[in-house]
Design a protein around this motif. Sequence first.
Motif, PDB file in Angstrom:
ATOM      1  N   PHE A   1       0.839  -1.191   0.000  1.00  0.00           N
ATOM      2  CA  PHE A   1       0.000   0.000   0.000  1.00  0.00           C
ATOM      3  C   PHE A   1       0.873   1.240   0.000  1.00  0.00           C
ATOM      4  O   PHE A   1       1.937   1.256   0.604  1.00  0.00           O
ATOM      5  N   LEU A   2       0.416   2.280  -0.677  1.00  0.00           N
ATOM      6  CA  LEU A   2       1.169   3.526  -0.723  1.00  0.00           C
ATOM      7  C   LEU A   2       0.894   4.402   0.488  1.00  0.00           C
ATOM      8  O   LEU A   2       1.757   5.126   0.950  1.00  0.00           O
ATOM      9  N   ARG A   3      -0.311   4.340   1.015  1.00  0.00           N
ATOM     10  CA  ARG A   3      -0.694   5.239   2.100  1.00  0.00           C
ATOM     11  C   ARG A   3      -0.640   4.528   3.448  1.00  0.00           C
ATOM     12  O   ARG A   3      -1.012   3.373   3.581  1.00  0.00           O
ATOM     13  N   CYS A   4      -0.213   5.266   4.455  1.00  0.00           N
ATOM     14  CA  CYS A   4      -0.148   4.732   5.820  1.00  0.00           C
ATOM     15  C   CYS A   4      -1.521   4.269   6.293  1.00  0.00           C
ATOM     16  O   CYS A   4      -1.646   3.237   6.951  1.00  0.00           O
ATOM     17  N   GLU A   5      -2.544   5.033   5.960  1.00  0.00           N
ATOM     18  CA  GLU A   5      -3.901   4.689   6.394  1.00  0.00           C
ATOM     19  C   GLU A   5      -4.322   3.329   5.830  1.00  0.00           C
ATOM     20  O   GLU A   5      -4.949   2.534   6.524  1.00  0.00           O
ATOM     21  N   GLU A   6      -3.967   3.054   4.581  1.00  0.00           N
ATOM     22  CA  GLU A   6      -4.296   1.752   3.981  1.00  0.00           C
ATOM     23  C   GLU A   6      -3.564   0.626   4.703  1.00  0.00           C
ATOM     24  O   GLU A   6      -4.141  -0.436   4.945  1.00  0.00           O
ATOM     25  N   ARG A   7      -2.300   0.865   5.039  1.00  0.00           N
ATOM     26  CA  ARG A   7      -1.525  -0.146   5.772  1.00  0.00           C
ATOM     27  C   ARG A   7      -2.134  -0.408   7.145  1.00  0.00           C
ATOM     28  O   ARG A   7      -2.231  -1.552   7.577  1.00  0.00           O
ATOM     29  N   ALA A   8      -2.537   0.650   7.830  1.00  0.00           N
ATOM     30  CA  ALA A   8      -3.142   0.502   9.151  1.00  0.00           C
ATOM     31  C   ALA A   8      -4.467  -0.260   9.055  1.00  0.00           C
ATOM     32  O   ALA A   8      -4.745  -1.140   9.882  1.00  0.00           O
ATOM     33  N   ASN A   9      -5.280   0.063   8.061  1.00  0.00           N
ATOM     34  CA  ASN A   9      -6.547  -0.647   7.878  1.00  0.00           C
ATOM     35  C   ASN A   9      -6.305  -2.123   7.596  1.00  0.00           C
ATOM     36  O   ASN A   9      -6.994  -2.988   8.143  1.00  0.00           O
ATOM     37  N   TRP A  10      -5.331  -2.423   6.743  1.00  0.00           N
ATOM     38  CA  TRP A  10      -5.005  -3.817   6.437  1.00  0.00           C
ATOM     39  C   TRP A  10      -4.533  -4.543   7.699  1.00  0.00           C
ATOM     40  O   TRP A  10      -4.979  -5.660   7.983  1.00  0.00           O
ATOM     41  N   LEU A  11      -3.648  -3.912   8.443  1.00  0.00           N
ATOM     42  CA  LEU A  11      -3.110  -4.529   9.655  1.00  0.00           C
ATOM     43  C   LEU A  11      -4.242  -4.815  10.649  1.00  0.00           C
ATOM     44  O   LEU A  11      -4.303  -5.903  11.226  1.00  0.00           O
ATOM     45  N   ALA A  12      -5.121  -3.864  10.825  1.00  0.00           N
ATOM     46  CA  ALA A  12      -6.251  -4.046  11.740  1.00  0.00           C
ATOM     47  C   ALA A  12      -7.163  -5.178  11.265  1.00  0.00           C
ATOM     48  O   ALA A  12      -7.519  -6.067  12.048  1.00  0.00           O
ATOM     49  N   ASP A  13      -7.510  -5.167   9.997  1.00  0.00           N
ATOM     50  CA  ASP A  13      -8.429  -6.168   9.457  1.00  0.00           C
ATOM     51  C   ASP A  13      -7.795  -7.556   9.412  1.00  0.00           C
ATOM     52  O   ASP A  13      -8.417  -8.551   9.777  1.00  0.00           O
ATOM     53  N   GLU A  14      -6.559  -7.624   8.962  1.00  0.00           N
ATOM     54  CA  GLU A  14      -5.875  -8.912   8.776  1.00  0.00           C
ATOM     55  C   GLU A  14      -5.497  -9.569  10.094  1.00  0.00           C
ATOM     56  O   GLU A  14      -5.502 -10.788  10.213  1.00  0.00           O
ATOM     57  N   HIS A  15      -5.147  -8.755  11.091  1.00  0.00           N
ATOM     58  CA  HIS A  15      -4.611  -9.300  12.334  1.00  0.00           C
ATOM     59  C   HIS A  15      -5.496  -9.029  13.556  1.00  0.00           C
ATOM     60  O   HIS A  15      -5.082  -9.299  14.688  1.00  0.00           O
ATOM     61  N   GLY A  16      -6.677  -8.469  13.332  1.00  0.00           N
ATOM     62  CA  GLY A  16      -7.618  -8.266  14.419  1.00  0.00           C
ATOM     63  C   GLY A  16      -7.197  -7.233  15.450  1.00  0.00           C
ATOM     64  O   GLY A  16      -7.575  -7.322  16.616  1.00  0.00           O
ATOM     65  N   LEU A  17      -6.430  -6.255  15.032  1.00  0.00           N
ATOM     66  CA  LEU A  17      -6.003  -5.183  15.935  1.00  0.00           C
ATOM     67  C   LEU A  17      -7.024  -4.058  15.937  1.00  0.00           C
ATOM     68  O   LEU A  17      -7.753  -3.878  14.960  1.00  0.00           O
ATOM     69  N   THR A  18      -7.042  -3.288  17.014  1.00  0.00           N
ATOM     70  CA  THR A  18      -7.827  -2.057  16.969  1.00  0.00           C
ATOM     71  C   THR A  18      -7.108  -1.099  16.023  1.00  0.00           C
ATOM     72  O   THR A  18      -5.894  -1.215  15.802  1.00  0.00           O
ATOM     73  N   HIS A  19      -7.856  -0.160  15.483  1.00  0.00           N
ATOM     74  CA  HIS A  19      -7.235   0.784  14.552  1.00  0.00           C
ATOM     75  C   HIS A  19      -6.210   1.673  15.251  1.00  0.00           C
ATOM     76  O   HIS A  19      -5.233   2.096  14.639  1.00  0.00           O
ATOM     77  N   GLY A  20      -6.395   1.938  16.543  1.00  0.00           N
ATOM     78  CA  GLY A  20      -5.419   2.737  17.288  1.00  0.00           C
ATOM     79  C   GLY A  20      -4.059   2.060  17.343  1.00  0.00           C
ATOM     80  O   GLY A  20      -3.030   2.681  17.067  1.00  0.00           O
TER      81      GLY A  20
END
Length: 78
Positions: A42-61
């Motif tokens: 992903f190019l954007r940090c926000e996309e990476r954070a969303n992927w990390l949260a969705d893929e690994h079950g983390l809170t967005h914070g």
Amino acid sequence: MEVPMSLNHSPETQNKLIARVPTVTGRELPEWFQAIDNGPAFLRCEERANWLADEHGLTHGYAAAIVLEHERHRRHRL
């Protein structure tokens, strides 16, 4: 690189979140950095954070804090 507002934490909040990552997630930061490096390009940090949260079950914070810390480390390596 400009960080989207939704990923901006105060330095104090960022430090507190990062300090709790191993306890809350069961994984150390280098493991999360490797997951980001091996994940989708992903190019954007926000996309990476969303992927990390969705893929690994983390809170967005926590996902956002990990992505921001990853960016800091990556910039220092360049």
